[in-house]
Design a protein around this motif. Structure first.
Motif, PDB file in Angstrom:
ATOM      1  N   GLY A  70       0.783  -1.104  -0.052  1.00  0.00           N
ATOM      2  CA  GLY A  70      -0.086  -0.178  -0.023  1.00  0.00           C
ATOM      3  C   GLY A  70       0.809   1.183  -0.031  1.00  0.00           C
ATOM      4  O   GLY A  70       2.153   1.300  -0.272  1.00  0.00           O
ATOM      5  N   LYS A  73      -0.152   7.502   1.043  1.00  0.00           N
ATOM      6  CA  LYS A  73      -1.528   8.362   0.722  1.00  0.00           C
ATOM      7  C   LYS A  73      -1.543   7.796  -0.952  1.00  0.00           C
ATOM      8  O   LYS A  73      -0.645   7.276  -1.493  1.00  0.00           O
ATOM      9  CB  LYS A  73      -1.164   9.717   0.705  1.00  0.00           C
ATOM     10  CG  LYS A  73       0.155  10.353   0.086  1.00  0.00           C
ATOM     11  CD  LYS A  73       0.312  11.662   0.335  1.00  0.00           C
ATOM     12  CE  LYS A  73       1.509  12.153  -0.358  1.00  0.00           C
ATOM     13  NZ  LYS A  73       2.747  11.977   0.107  1.00  0.00           N
ATOM     14  N   LYS A  74      -2.652   8.049  -1.440  1.00  0.00           N
ATOM     15  CA  LYS A  74      -2.797   7.784  -2.919  1.00  0.00           C
ATOM     16  C   LYS A  74      -1.726   8.378  -3.634  1.00  0.00           C
ATOM     17  O   LYS A  74      -1.527   9.664  -3.523  1.00  0.00           O
ATOM     18  CB  LYS A  74      -4.163   8.289  -3.331  1.00  0.00           C
ATOM     19  CG  LYS A  74      -4.675   7.510  -4.770  1.00  0.00           C
ATOM     20  CD  LYS A  74      -6.206   8.065  -4.946  1.00  0.00           C
ATOM     21  CE  LYS A  74      -6.676   7.504  -6.264  1.00  0.00           C
ATOM     22  NZ  LYS A  74      -6.056   8.207  -7.552  1.00  0.00           N
ATOM     23  N   PRO A  75      -1.036   7.866  -4.570  1.00  0.00           N
ATOM     24  CA  PRO A  75       0.101   8.157  -5.047  1.00  0.00           C
ATOM     25  C   PRO A  75      -0.313   9.368  -6.001  1.00  0.00           C
ATOM     26  O   PRO A  75      -1.221   9.235  -6.779  1.00  0.00           O
ATOM     27  CB  PRO A  75       0.708   7.267  -5.952  1.00  0.00           C
ATOM     28  CG  PRO A  75       0.277   5.874  -5.315  1.00  0.00           C
ATOM     29  CD  PRO A  75      -1.088   6.295  -4.797  1.00  0.00           C
ATOM     30  N   LYS A  76       0.457  10.454  -5.817  1.00  0.00           N
ATOM     31  CA  LYS A  76       0.138  11.824  -6.833  1.00  0.00           C
ATOM     32  C   LYS A  76       1.683  12.487  -7.061  1.00  0.00           C
ATOM     33  O   LYS A  76       2.713  12.115  -6.480  1.00  0.00           O
ATOM     34  CB  LYS A  76      -0.753  12.598  -6.268  1.00  0.00           C
ATOM     35  CG  LYS A  76      -0.437  13.034  -4.558  1.00  0.00           C
ATOM     36  CD  LYS A  76      -1.409  14.078  -3.906  1.00  0.00           C
ATOM     37  CE  LYS A  76      -0.792  14.730  -2.704  1.00  0.00           C
ATOM     38  NZ  LYS A  76      -1.612  15.555  -2.017  1.00  0.00           N
ATOM     39  N   ALA A  80       5.767   9.322  -2.704  1.00  0.00           N
ATOM     40  CA  ALA A  80       4.795   8.565  -1.942  1.00  0.00           C
ATOM     41  C   ALA A  80       5.684   7.495  -1.389  1.00  0.00           C
ATOM     42  O   ALA A  80       6.563   7.039  -1.929  1.00  0.00           O
ATOM     43  CB  ALA A  80       3.690   7.809  -2.946  1.00  0.00           C
ATOM     44  N   PHE A 159      -0.633   2.185 -11.981  1.00  0.00           N
ATOM     45  CA  PHE A 159      -1.553   3.396 -11.543  1.00  0.00           C
ATOM     46  C   PHE A 159      -1.608   4.612 -12.370  1.00  0.00           C
ATOM     47  O   PHE A 159      -0.332   4.933 -12.968  1.00  0.00           O
ATOM     48  CB  PHE A 159      -1.407   3.609 -10.118  1.00  0.00           C
ATOM     49  CG  PHE A 159      -0.088   4.045  -9.874  1.00  0.00           C
ATOM     50  CD1 PHE A 159       0.858   3.037  -9.524  1.00  0.00           C
ATOM     51  CD2 PHE A 159       0.165   5.470  -9.475  1.00  0.00           C
ATOM     52  CE1 PHE A 159       2.095   3.584  -9.047  1.00  0.00           C
ATOM     53  CE2 PHE A 159       1.521   5.977  -9.143  1.00  0.00           C
ATOM     54  CZ  PHE A 159       2.477   4.988  -9.002  1.00  0.00           C
ATOM     55  N   VAL A 161      -1.570   8.902 -12.610  1.00  0.00           N
ATOM     56  CA  VAL A 161      -1.283  10.051 -11.493  1.00  0.00           C
ATOM     57  C   VAL A 161      -2.063  11.460 -12.312  1.00  0.00           C
ATOM     58  O   VAL A 161      -1.773  11.384 -13.359  1.00  0.00           O
ATOM     59  CB  VAL A 161       0.067  10.346 -11.385  1.00  0.00           C
ATOM     60  CG1 VAL A 161       0.231  11.805 -10.527  1.00  0.00           C
ATOM     61  CG2 VAL A 161       0.669   9.154 -10.492  1.00  0.00           C
TER      62      VAL A 161
END
Ligand SMILES: [Cu+2]
Length: 161
Positions: A70, A73-76, A80, A159, A161
């Motif tokens: 995990g 935080k949500k990868p941006k 991260a 994912f 971004v």
């Protein structure tokens, strides 16, 4: 006497005729073997990273372990922290692995790959690695697990971004 001579001559001629074919087929085999071994070494140079189940899900490692990964935080854009936890099949944390990851953009090969970076083991027994997301777009993290120096697992997470 003459008959013996001719039959010997015949045998010699036949074996001479066959020799080049024999040599050729052996060379052919050798060439085939070297093609096969170069294919094998190419496969080793370009290992496959099957897509893993998403963050928070159990990802099996062979039949005796699983991992859960995990992010803080949500990868941006920015950094991260990726977290990997490894468990035995009974659910006990296992910290005897070496964990590495390479992050990059598959659509921009060679642009931002970080190369294999080693996760650091925290006091809680989590494997942690900061990952720098430097550009919006599609990203891929390629995870490698080693035990006693041998690769025992590869997996990837894609994912946007
Ligand atoms: Cu890019």
């Amino acid at each position: 006497m003459k008959k013996w001579f001719f039959s010997t001559l015949f045998a010699v001629v036949i074996s001479l005729l066959c020799l080049p074919f024999y040599g050729e087929s052996q060379q052919g085999q050798k060439a085939k073997q070297s093609v096969e071994s170069s294919t094998a070494s190419r496969a080793e140079q370009m290992p496959v990273y099957p897509s893993m189940a998403g963050p928070g899900k159990k990802v099996p490692i062979g039949s005796d372990h699983y991992l859960i990964y995990g992010f803080d935080k949500k990868p941006k854009l920015g950094t991260a922290i990726m977290k990997v936890e490894i468990f035995t099949k009974e659910g006990k944390k296992d910290t005897s692995f070496e964990v590495k990851a390479d992050a990059g953009m598959p659509s921009m090969k060679g642009a931002h790959e970080t190369g294999d970076q080693a996760f650091k083991l925290s006091k809680k027994g989590d494997y942690l690695l900061p990952i720098d997301i430097v550009m919006p777009g599609g990203w891929e993290i390629r995870l490698t697990l080693l035990k006693e120096g041998k690769v025992i697992f590869r997996g990837s997470h894609q994912f946007d971004v």
